[in-house]
Write a protein that holds these residues in place. Structure first.
Motif, PDB file in Angstrom:
ATOM      1  N   LEU A  51       0.834  -1.194   0.000  1.00 36.99           N
ATOM      2  CA  LEU A  51       0.000   0.000   0.000  1.00 36.99           C
ATOM      3  C   LEU A  51       0.873   1.251   0.000  1.00 36.99           C
ATOM      4  CD1 LEU A  51      -2.773   1.436   0.258  1.00 36.99           C
ATOM      5  CD2 LEU A  51      -2.465   1.251   2.755  1.00 36.99           C
ATOM      6  N   TRP A  52       1.882   1.264   0.862  1.00 34.22           N
ATOM      7  CA  TRP A  52       2.778   2.416   0.927  1.00 34.22           C
ATOM      8  C   TRP A  52       3.519   2.622  -0.386  1.00 34.22           C
ATOM      9  CZ3 TRP A  52       5.137   1.149   6.371  1.00 34.22           C
ATOM     10  CH2 TRP A  52       4.195   1.457   7.347  1.00 34.22           C
ATOM     11  N   MET A  53       3.892   1.531  -1.042  1.00 35.05           N
ATOM     12  CA  MET A  53       4.564   1.657  -2.339  1.00 35.05           C
ATOM     13  C   MET A  53       3.612   2.294  -3.351  1.00 35.05           C
ATOM     14  SD  MET A  53       7.350   1.288  -3.941  1.00 35.05           S
ATOM     15  CE  MET A  53       8.223   0.715  -5.372  1.00 35.05           C
ATOM     16  N   SER A  54       2.340   1.953  -3.287  1.00 39.83           N
ATOM     17  CA  SER A  54       1.380   2.567  -4.219  1.00 39.83           C
ATOM     18  C   SER A  54       1.237   4.060  -3.930  1.00 39.83           C
ATOM     19  CB  SER A  54       0.021   1.861  -4.177  1.00 39.83           C
ATOM     20  OG  SER A  54      -0.687   2.161  -3.002  1.00 39.83           O
ATOM     21  N   TRP A  55       1.258   4.453  -2.655  1.00 37.76           N
ATOM     22  CA  TRP A  55       1.208   5.878  -2.314  1.00 37.76           C
ATOM     23  C   TRP A  55       2.400   6.604  -2.923  1.00 37.76           C
ATOM     24  CZ3 TRP A  55       0.498   5.925   3.741  1.00 37.76           C
ATOM     25  CH2 TRP A  55      -0.781   5.436   4.067  1.00 37.76           C
ATOM     26  N   LEU A  56       3.596   6.066  -2.667  1.00 38.79           N
ATOM     27  CA  LEU A  56       4.811   6.733  -3.158  1.00 38.79           C
ATOM     28  C   LEU A  56       4.838   6.771  -4.676  1.00 38.79           C
ATOM     29  CD1 LEU A  56       7.479   5.392  -0.649  1.00 38.79           C
ATOM     30  CD2 LEU A  56       6.522   7.707  -0.769  1.00 38.79           C
ATOM     31  N   SER A  57       4.423   5.696  -5.320  1.00 36.08           N
ATOM     32  CA  SER A  57       4.378   5.679  -6.789  1.00 36.08           C
ATOM     33  C   SER A  57       3.484   6.791  -7.314  1.00 36.08           C
ATOM     34  CB  SER A  57       3.876   4.325  -7.291  1.00 36.08           C
ATOM     35  OG  SER A  57       4.767   3.302  -6.942  1.00 36.08           O
ATOM     36  N   GLY A  58       2.337   6.977  -6.680  1.00 34.03           N
ATOM     37  CA  GLY A  58       1.429   8.049  -7.084  1.00 34.03           C
ATOM     38  C   GLY A  58       2.012   9.424  -6.830  1.00 34.03           C
ATOM     39  N   HIS A  59       2.670   9.586  -5.689  1.00 32.88           N
ATOM     40  CA  HIS A  59       3.289  10.883  -5.386  1.00 32.88           C
ATOM     41  C   HIS A  59       4.395  11.203  -6.402  1.00 32.88           C
ATOM     42  CE1 HIS A  59       0.904  10.676  -1.889  1.00 32.88           C
ATOM     43  NE2 HIS A  59       1.796  10.200  -1.041  1.00 32.88           N
ATOM     44  N   PHE A  60       5.216  10.202  -6.705  1.00 32.04           N
ATOM     45  CA  PHE A  60       6.284  10.424  -7.686  1.00 32.04           C
ATOM     46  C   PHE A  60       5.704  10.717  -9.070  1.00 32.04           C
ATOM     47  CE2 PHE A  60       9.102   7.849  -4.755  1.00 32.04           C
ATOM     48  CZ  PHE A  60       9.907   8.911  -4.398  1.00 32.04           C
ATOM     49  N   ALA A  61       4.560  10.113  -9.384  1.00 31.62           N
ATOM     50  CA  ALA A  61       3.929  10.371 -10.683  1.00 31.62           C
ATOM     51  C   ALA A  61       3.527  11.832 -10.822  1.00 31.62           C
ATOM     52  CB  ALA A  61       2.706   9.466 -10.868  1.00 31.62           C
ATOM     53  N   VAL A  62       3.198  12.467  -9.710  1.00 28.59           N
ATOM     54  CA  VAL A  62       2.842  13.884  -9.729  1.00 28.59           C
ATOM     55  C   VAL A  62       4.091  14.766  -9.656  1.00 28.59           C
ATOM     56  CG1 VAL A  62       1.619  15.694  -8.453  1.00 28.59           C
ATOM     57  CG2 VAL A  62       0.567  13.452  -8.723  1.00 28.59           C
ATOM     58  N   LEU A  63       5.085  14.350  -8.862  1.00 30.76           N
ATOM     59  CA  LEU A  63       6.274  15.177  -8.646  1.00 30.76           C
ATOM     60  C   LEU A  63       7.271  15.140  -9.808  1.00 30.76           C
ATOM     61  CD1 LEU A  63       7.035  14.303  -4.916  1.00 30.76           C
ATOM     62  CD2 LEU A  63       6.196  16.482  -5.801  1.00 30.76           C
ATOM     63  N   LEU A  64       7.525  13.966 -10.359  1.00 27.09           N
ATOM     64  CA  LEU A  64       8.600  13.836 -11.346  1.00 27.09           C
ATOM     65  C   LEU A  64       8.421  14.684 -12.596  1.00 27.09           C
ATOM     66  CD1 LEU A  64       9.605  10.067 -11.119  1.00 27.09           C
ATOM     67  CD2 LEU A  64      10.585  12.036  -9.932  1.00 27.09           C
ATOM     68  N   PRO A  65       7.211  14.797 -13.146  1.00 29.70           N
ATOM     69  CA  PRO A  65       7.088  15.637 -14.346  1.00 29.70           C
ATOM     70  C   PRO A  65       7.497  17.092 -14.124  1.00 29.70           C
ATOM     71  CG  PRO A  65       5.164  14.236 -14.141  1.00 29.70           C
ATOM     72  CD  PRO A  65       5.958  14.092 -12.865  1.00 29.70           C
ATOM     73  N   SER A  66       7.302  17.596 -12.920  1.00 34.42           N
ATOM     74  CA  SER A  66       7.666  18.994 -12.671  1.00 34.42           C
ATOM     75  C   SER A  66       9.161  19.170 -12.441  1.00 34.42           C
ATOM     76  CB  SER A  66       6.893  19.542 -11.463  1.00 34.42           C
ATOM     77  OG  SER A  66       7.326  18.918 -10.277  1.00 34.42           O
ATOM     78  N   LEU A  67       9.885  18.066 -12.250  1.00 33.19           N
ATOM     79  CA  LEU A  67      11.307  18.148 -11.931  1.00 33.19           C
ATOM     80  C   LEU A  67      12.231  17.637 -13.024  1.00 33.19           C
ATOM     81  CD1 LEU A  67      11.125  16.875  -8.271  1.00 33.19           C
ATOM     82  CD2 LEU A  67      11.519  19.216  -9.016  1.00 33.19           C
ATOM     83  N   ALA A  68      11.710  16.803 -13.911  1.00 30.95           N
ATOM     84  CA  ALA A  68      12.566  16.182 -14.922  1.00 30.95           C
ATOM     85  C   ALA A  68      13.157  17.253 -15.826  1.00 30.95           C
ATOM     86  CB  ALA A  68      11.769  15.169 -15.732  1.00 30.95           C
ATOM     87  N   ALA A  69      14.467  17.238 -15.955  1.00 29.87           N
ATOM     88  CA  ALA A  69      15.150  18.205 -16.831  1.00 29.87           C
ATOM     89  C   ALA A  69      14.919  17.795 -18.280  1.00 29.87           C
ATOM     90  CB  ALA A  69      16.643  18.231 -16.523  1.00 29.87           C
ATOM     91  N   PRO A  70      14.705  18.757 -19.169  1.00 29.93           N
ATOM     92  CA  PRO A  70      14.525  18.410 -20.578  1.00 29.93           C
ATOM     93  C   PRO A  70      15.743  17.666 -21.109  1.00 29.93           C
ATOM     94  CG  PRO A  70      14.079  20.748 -20.192  1.00 29.93           C
ATOM     95  CD  PRO A  70      14.644  20.188 -18.927  1.00 29.93           C
ATOM     96  N   SER A  71      15.511  16.610 -21.885  1.00 29.34           N
ATOM     97  CA  SER A  71      16.612  15.798 -22.383  1.00 29.34           C
ATOM     98  C   SER A  71      17.366  16.482 -23.522  1.00 29.34           C
ATOM     99  CB  SER A  71      16.089  14.441 -22.843  1.00 29.34           C
ATOM    100  OG  SER A  71      15.120  14.624 -23.845  1.00 29.34           O
ATOM    101  N   SER A  72      16.822  17.553 -24.074  1.00 25.62           N
ATOM    102  CA  SER A  72      17.461  18.221 -25.207  1.00 25.62           C
ATOM    103  C   SER A  72      18.683  19.041 -24.799  1.00 25.62           C
ATOM    104  CB  SER A  72      16.453  19.125 -25.921  1.00 25.62           C
ATOM    105  OG  SER A  72      16.012  20.134 -25.032  1.00 25.62           O
ATOM    106  N   ARG A  73      18.837  19.312 -23.517  1.00 26.22           N
ATOM    107  CA  ARG A  73      20.004  20.079 -23.082  1.00 26.22           C
ATOM    108  C   ARG A  73      20.596  19.427 -21.836  1.00 26.22           C
ATOM    109  NH1 ARG A  73      18.937  23.280 -18.624  1.00 26.22           N
ATOM    110  NH2 ARG A  73      16.757  23.615 -18.194  1.00 26.22           N
ATOM    111  N   PRO A  74      21.913  19.458 -21.698  1.00 25.56           N
ATOM    112  CA  PRO A  74      22.525  18.852 -20.513  1.00 25.56           C
ATOM    113  C   PRO A  74      22.251  19.705 -19.279  1.00 25.56           C
ATOM    114  CG  PRO A  74      24.179  19.932 -21.868  1.00 25.56           C
ATOM    115  CD  PRO A  74      22.884  20.011 -22.621  1.00 25.56           C
TER     116      PRO A  74
END
Length: 131
Positions: A51-74
Motif C-alpha cells: 500500500l505504501w509503495m502505491s502511495w509513493l508511486s502516485g506521489h512520484f507520478a505527480v512530482l517527477l514531471p515537474s522536476l525532470a530536466a529536458p533531455s534536449s540540453r545537458p
C-alpha cells in the motif's frame, strides 16, 4: 513502544496517467511520507508495504514531471545534475518494485519516502519560482 498504524486511503495516480498540470498536494504527500517514516518496533505487513509503495508511486507520478530536466540540453548546474540523478534513481526503483524480503522492502520504502520528501521540497521551489 509499539505504534499502531492506520493506513489512510490516499488517492494515487500512475506515472502513465499523470498530468504534468496536476496540483501537488503537499499536505497529503507530507502526511503519507511521515506515516512511512514513523518509528516502529515491528515490521509492517507485506500488504501495508505494498500500500505504501502505491502511495509513493502516485506521489512520484505527480512530482517527477515537474522536476525532470529536458533531455534536449545537458544539466547546467550541480543542482540540476542532482535532480536528474535522483529522478533516474526513483524511476529505476519504481520499475524494479519492492524486494521480496520484507525487511529489505521496508528499508527501500523508507529510502523512497525520504527521497519523496526531498523532491517535494524541490517541486515547491519550482512552483514558487525559487529555482
Amino acid at each position: 513502544m509499539t505504534v499502531l498504524v492506520q493506513a489512510h486511503p490516499f488517492q494515487v495516480v500512475s506515472e502513465v496517467d499523470a498530468d504534468p498540470g496536476l496540483p501537488i498536494d503537499t499536505v497529503v504527500i507530507s502526511e503519507s511520507v511521515s506515516i512511512i517514516l514513523e518509528p516502529r518496533e515491528i515490521l509492517p505487513s507485506t500488504a501495508l508495504l505494498d500500500l505504501w509503495m502505491s502511495w509513493l508511486s502516485g506521489h512520484f507520478a505527480v512530482l517527477l514531471p515537474s522536476l525532470a530536466a529536458p533531455s534536449s540540453r545537458p544539466p547546467e548546474s550541480t543542482d540540476d545534475q542532482l535532480i536528474v540523478g535522483t529522478v533516474d534513481f526513483v524511476r529505476r526503483a519504481l520499475e524494479r518494485g519492492l524486494p521480496e524480503e520484507a525487511e529489505a522492502a521496508y528499508v527501500q520504502l523508507q529510502e523512497l519516502a525520504r527521497t519523496c520528501r526531498f523532491l517535494l521540497g524541490l517541486a515547491n521551489d519550482v512552483l514558487h519560482g525559487n529555482r
